[in-house]
Design a protein around this motif. Structure first.
Motif, mmCIF file in Angstrom:
data_model
loop_
_atom_site.group_PDB
_atom_site.id
_atom_site.type_symbol
_atom_site.label_atom_id
_atom_site.label_comp_id
_atom_site.label_asym_id
_atom_site.label_seq_id
_atom_site.Cartn_x
_atom_site.Cartn_y
_atom_site.Cartn_z
ATOM 1 N N ALA A 488 0.839 -1.209 0.000
ATOM 2 C CA ALA A 488 0.000 0.000 0.000
ATOM 3 C C ALA A 488 0.869 1.253 0.000
ATOM 4 O O ALA A 488 0.545 2.247 -0.660
ATOM 5 N N GLU A 498 -6.571 5.106 -2.370
ATOM 6 C CA GLU A 498 -6.993 3.837 -1.762
ATOM 7 C C GLU A 498 -8.133 3.206 -2.533
ATOM 8 O O GLU A 498 -8.212 1.980 -2.661
ATOM 9 N N GLN A 501 -6.583 1.581 -5.508
ATOM 10 C CA GLN A 501 -5.879 0.377 -5.055
ATOM 11 C C GLN A 501 -6.861 -0.773 -4.879
ATOM 12 O O GLN A 501 -6.623 -1.876 -5.325
ATOM 13 N N ARG A 502 -7.970 -0.443 -4.192
ATOM 14 C CA ARG A 502 -8.967 -1.483 -3.921
ATOM 15 C C ARG A 502 -9.572 -2.011 -5.203
ATOM 16 O O ARG A 502 -9.705 -3.200 -5.424
#
Length: 579
Positions: A488, A498, A501-502
């Motif tokens: 991360a 984020e 990323q998810r």
RNA sequence: GGGGGCGUAGCUCAGUUGCGGAGAGCGCUCGCUUGUCAGGCGAGAGGCCGCCGGUUCGAGCCCGGCCGUCCCCGCCA
């Protein structure tokens, strides 16, 4: 009826007196009116047929009608040639087939190009690839490719690596090259991407307990093409759990040594040389140094800090090459033009003439100490780069390769393997205004570099490596991140939110959170290895059916338009009509 | 996206500074040839000189645009 008893290239004196059937293509026909000679060819070589009208009048009749690239079946007796007629340039040259029956199996019109001619237009070769493939060089390349893959499999399996296939229909890769995408009919408006490499999937295989994986994998990258680059490549893809760099390098060196032995018959020395990325850039101006010739780049930054020559004193970095030739004014102008094409502002030089004279417009600005450092033997030239380090490396690196080639410094018979290690984690992307992964976003930082990821990304070093032979990058890999937190952090340095990323990598982060072992691997470009092995500059000649530089297959015409109904089924409307 | 090279017979190429018609080698076709292996000898066929436009009395050749292709830069984790 048998089609053939032996391959054409296999006929030997020991077969003399035997009755044989051969089949193959007409390589050449020499028609003497009475006697007719035909060189019959297949993958293994050539055998001479002799058709004598006194022995076989019907065969002789047929032989007169024969033309190049007809496919023949010939039945007759193998006979030793009379001593005067032996052809020592053929492995089969001591014998010939005295033909009794000659059958024309397939006919062939006059060819669009001659198979024995070099330098035929590549489009024409690709348009008639089935003919081009009959040429001995292409036969060799394709055979070599098969042998190389076979050797790789033997070595990998010998060390307990398991061949596992991964899907071709997968998910777009953010970062990296442009994806080829495939529309989904069942999920309209959604797309698969063809893999740029099985990177994430092989990591997941290791997480899944397959601790030694390999695959001969097809990879797709929708980028512009070059002599050494195509959109559809084949890789040896390797991944293992609990990686150990010495084991991995040793295994790959053994793999290469076996491949080189099997494919070229040559022994290559192991272990291979190693060099850090920083050293490669500084001394060779490249991350894939060609070590078949010496000519290193030398540093003069410290020595020129107080130089009277402002260009040197004010440059962030000053380096030079000692070329083993006293160049003329005209030659220097050409070299300067070359340097400028690569981004240099100019090309300062000191010519050390054969008579000991120093010719240079800048010599008068240089101190005794500076001149002493640059002084080279008579009959040489010091060529300078003064700029930002990256630009100096780029310019002098290109110049070094040019000089190596033009001054014939390259040892053409050498195999110079070198591991380039300690790549940086990130590089600044001017266009995007952010940091980009040099290798890929899953690359593990070197111990001690973790702290730089958030603070000074440019200073972080990666556990990443390339294998280079003769200036050709044939392989590259890295150790991976197996901790979701660290992964991360790297995504954050790459400015992936984020949410992104998810959405893009959620499954990977999740997998890493569920007992992922440390892992790492490497991938080798199969065509690149072959290019190196064959010492051929054209990667397309290592592929049976390649596309041209425009990404078009001149043989089939692909890519082509599709029926309107198909587009409708897929829910796709074209914004641009094909020309 | 940008730079460069090339485009003349089936193939590989030559065609000077723009006016004598468009050439060579290989291949192809026909004839002759019984020891060739780059077979030999003889005869012959085969050209929107990439396409479009311009300059010129006149363009394969000069200029512009387009197309095709190769090489390079960008791009290619």
């Amino acid at each position: 009826m048998t089609w053939r008893d032996l391959m054409c290239g296999e006929v030997r004196p020991e077969h003399a007196g035997k009755r044989l059937v051969l089949a193959g293509w007409v390589d050449t026909r020499r028609d003497h009116g009475g006697l007719v000679f035909v060189d019959l060819r297949d993958r293994t070589g050539i055998c001479q047929l002799v058709i004598n009208p006194e022995r076989a009048p019907e065969a002789a009749e047929a032989a007169h009608a024969v033309r190049n690239e007809f496919l023949l079946r010939a039945e007759g007796d193998v006979a030793p040639r009379v001593p005067e007629a032996v052809n020592p340039s053929l492995p089969t040259g001591e014998v010939e087939l005295q033909v009794d029956r000659l059958e024309i199996v397939s006919r062939c019109p006059p060819l669009p190009f001659q198979l024995d001619e070099e330098g035929v237009d590549e489009t024409l070769r690709l348009r008639y690839r089935w003919l081009d493939l009959r040429r001995p060089k292409m036969q060799r390349n394709i055979e070599l490719r098969a042998r190389l893959v076979s050797t790789i499999r033997r070595v990998m399996e010998g060390d307990g690596f398991l061949d596992i296939q991964t899907p071709l229909l997968f998910k777009p890769t953010p970062e990296g090259a442009r994806d080829f995408i495939v529309p989904s009919r069942l999920q309209q408006g959604r797309f698969f991407a063809l893999p740029q490499s099985p990177q994430i999937l092989k990591q997941l295989l290791v997480v899944g307990g397959f601790d030694r994986y390999y695959q001969i994998a097809i990879c797709f990258r929708d980028e512009d093409l070059r002599a050494d680059r195509v959109q559809e490549i084949t890789q040896l893809d390797v991944e293992m759990a609990f990686p150990d760099q010495e084991f991995l390098f040793g295994l790959m060196e053994r793999m290469c040594a076996e491949v080189w032995r099997d494919c070229s018959g040559e022994e290559v020395e192991t272990p291979f040389q190693r060099m850090t990325h920083a050293e490669a850039q500084a001394r060779y101006g490249s991350d894939k140094p060609d070590l078949r010739f010496d000519l290193p780049i030398e540093d003069a930054t410290a020595a020129t800090r107080g130089s009277q020559f402002g260009v040197f004193a004010n440059a962030a970095c000053v380096r030079f090459l000692r070329a083993p030739k006293a160049f003329s004014r005209a030659e220097l102008e050409r070299l300067e033009a070359f340097a400028k094409e690569w981004g240099a502002k100019g090309l300062a030089y000191l010519v050390f003439a054969e008579d000991g004279e120093v010719r240079s417009p800048i010599a008068k600005f240089l101190s005794g100490e500076e001149l002493a450092l640059f002084r080279s033997e008579p009959g040489s030239t010091a060529l300078f780069g003064a700029d930002e380090p990256a630009m100096v490396a780029r310019v002098l690196g290109a110049l070094r390769l040019l000089l190596g080639r033009e001054l014939q410094l390259v040892d053409e018979s050498a195999w110079r393997f070198v591991w380039v290690t300690d790549f940086p984690m990130f590089e600044w992307d001017e266009e995007g205004g952010r940091w980009k992964a040099v290798h890929h976003p899953f690359t593990r930082p070197a111990p001690g570099s973790e702290a730089f990821i958030g603070t000074d990304p440019g200073a972080a070093t990666a556990l990443a490596y390339d294998l280079v032979v003769n200036g050709i990058e044939i392989g590259g890999g890295s150790f991976r991140i197996h901790e979701p937190g660290l992964q991360a952090q790297v995504f954050a340095a790459l400015e992936l939110t984020e949410g992104e990323q998810r959405r893009k990598f959620g499954f990977l982060l999740e997998a890493l959170s569920m007992g992922a072992p440390p892992h790492g691997g490497i991938a080798f470009g199969i065509e690149r290895m072959l290019m190196a092995l064959c010492r051929e500059p054209n990667l397309r000649d290592m592929i049976a059916f390649p596309k041209n530089q425009a990404g078009v297959d001149p043989m089939s015409g692909a890519p082509s338009e599709v029926e309107e109904e198909l587009l409708e089924e897929l829910g796709i409307q074209l914004r641009t009509q094909p020309e």
